[in-house]
Design an enzyme around this catalytic site. Structure first.
Site, mmCIF file in Angstrom:
data_model
loop_
_atom_site.group_PDB
_atom_site.id
_atom_site.type_symbol
_atom_site.label_atom_id
_atom_site.label_comp_id
_atom_site.label_asym_id
_atom_site.label_seq_id
_atom_site.Cartn_x
_atom_site.Cartn_y
_atom_site.Cartn_z
ATOM 1 N N CYS A 80 0.755 -0.978 0.075
ATOM 2 C CA CYS A 80 0.096 -0.028 0.147
ATOM 3 C C CYS A 80 0.863 1.242 0.101
ATOM 4 C CB CYS A 80 -0.859 -0.102 1.237
ATOM 5 S SG CYS A 80 -2.251 1.219 1.054
ATOM 6 N N ASN A 132 -9.492 3.508 3.966
ATOM 7 C CA ASN A 132 -9.108 4.979 3.627
ATOM 8 C C ASN A 132 -8.384 5.024 2.253
ATOM 9 O OD1 ASN A 132 -6.604 3.266 4.036
ATOM 10 N ND2 ASN A 132 -5.521 4.445 5.418
ATOM 11 N N SER A 266 -2.927 18.272 1.528
ATOM 12 C CA SER A 266 -2.103 17.051 2.070
ATOM 13 C C SER A 266 -0.705 17.923 1.453
ATOM 14 C CB SER A 266 -2.302 16.128 0.795
ATOM 15 O OG SER A 266 -3.611 15.376 1.038
ATOM 16 N N HIS A 283 2.878 8.926 6.867
ATOM 17 C CA HIS A 283 2.053 8.803 5.692
ATOM 18 C C HIS A 283 0.792 9.422 5.545
ATOM 19 C CE1 HIS A 283 -0.692 6.213 7.945
ATOM 20 N NE2 HIS A 283 -0.915 5.468 6.737
ATOM 21 N N ALA A 285 -2.480 11.724 7.956
ATOM 22 C CA ALA A 285 -2.920 12.448 9.230
ATOM 23 C C ALA A 285 -3.090 11.519 10.199
ATOM 24 C CB ALA A 285 -4.098 13.313 8.727
#
Length: 371
Positions: A80, A132, A266, A283, A285
């Site tokens: 991921c 997410n 971001s 990676h 928040a």
């Protein structure tokens, strides 16, 4: 002045370091999980990022160095990561573009690809997944380091596709095969596990490229090669040790997109983390609410339609009402605090901020989207 990280000695040779300031939201359960990991045989150092939060059996937002390879510390979504693709579009109207996003929950026909598929795994190819994961059309909103942004070819107002996805069921299959025999124990054959793991990492990168290509094609847009593609669920051999990362991005000289939420900015950063941080950075928040809490609180505070538009003027494509609440921006930590902690501890330098235009989570159920 930089805020000193919290350092706790588990044993004489094992340390846990949390790179967060005193005002940052760090759950005690997540720190407890870091200590549990530190007690594993062969563990040398656990570095926790400011987005740290509890995971299933292991903390999320941590980099863990050990002489022993533990597959469960990487988790099921091997590979991921987040990739950033420059994209060119005229008149980026959020509502109009949201209606043109393709259904990224329907897999591609693998026979249409002209390249080998890592591990021969075709299930879910070209799909974003749930949780997410997302695909986001975003705009470069602020340039914080002109020289570095210039080297990346980025300027204020430019558009990018941000793709956050992994190896789908491939990584889950690899982890399940291990846990059915060894549970949370170490890999009996590290080389064999790493061979499968590396296939899943390559698969995740391929999947992010396919997702970006599907969106660009649907929008009639020109797509460039990714300027960032960093995996944050992986293990690497480094200095004779296994460096496990679960929700932590490689931070030794890499550019990393640290995701905020669908309703906040971001940050693309230049990462320069050293050995104290296990060469890693945050990676994203990081969650501050469980999914159950976010669902309960969100339903009491917001309507579905409110969550499909953000204060930044962007549109959220999500046909799953429960997921809308679970992934609400309020369920996450403040991305500005996460970035401030990384800067204070000299782990990263912000380069640009991006603001969402359209964030895709799950296809809408409208007939126009069924293609």
């Amino acid at each position: 002045m930089p805020t000193c990280p919290c350092i706790v000695q588990e044993r004489a040779s094992v340390s846990v370091t949390v790179f967060a300031g005193s005002s940052s939201w760090i759950e005690s359960d997540a720190v407890a999980q870091c200590h549990q990991v530190a007690a594993l045989d062969g563990m040398r150092h656990v570095a926790a990022m400011p987005d740290l939060h509890p995971g299933k059996g292991a903390p999320i937002g941590a980099a863990m160095a050990s002489s022993v390879l533990y597959p469960f510390l990487v988790g099921s979504d091997i590979g991921c990561g987040i990739a950033v693709f420059p994209i060119r579009l005229k008149r980026p109207d959020p509502q109009r573009l949201a209606a043109r996003f393709p259904d990224l929950d329907s897999p591609l026909d693998p026979s249409l690809l002209d390249e080998d598929i890592p591990g021969g795994h075709t299930d879910g190819l070209g799909t974003v997944g749930r949780g997410n994961h997302f695909v986001e059309l975003a705009r470069v909103d602020g340039v914080l380091d002109d020289a570095h942004a210039g080297r990346l070819g980025l300027a204020a107002g430019d558009l990018v596709l941000v793709v956050h996805s992994g190896s789908r069921g491939f990584g889950e299959r690899i982890l399940r095969a291990h846990t059915e025999v060894h549970g949370a124990g170490p890999a009996a054959d590290p080389a064999a596990y790493l061979a499968q793991h590396d296939d899943a990492v390559r698969w995740g990168s391929l999947n992010r490229r396919l997702l970006a290509a599907r969106v660009a094609d649907a929008l009639g847009a020109a797509l460039s090669e990714p300027i960032v593609d960093q995996c944050h669920n992986l293990v690497e051999l480094r200095d004779g040790e296994y460096l496990h990362r679960k929700g932590a991005a490689p931070g030794d000289g890499n550019d990393v997109l640290i995701a905020g939420t669908r309703g906040t900015h971001s940050y693309l950063v230049a990462a320069h983390a050293g050995p104290d941080a296990n060469y890693s950075v945050a990676h994203g928040a990081g969650r501050k609410m469980s999914r159950a809490d976010a669902l309960r609180r969100g339903k009491a505070k917001h309507t579905v339609e409110e969550l499909r538009r953000t204060p930044l003027g962007s549109v959220v494509v999500c046909g799953d009402r429960q997921l809308l609440f679970e992934e609400a921006p309020t369920a996450y930590k403040r991305i500005e605090q996460v970035i401030a902690d990384l800067v204070d501890h000299k782990l990263a330098t912000p380069v640009v901020t991006t603001a969402p235009v359209v964030t895709y989570k799950v296809a809408d159920a409208a007939p126009a989207r069924r293609r």
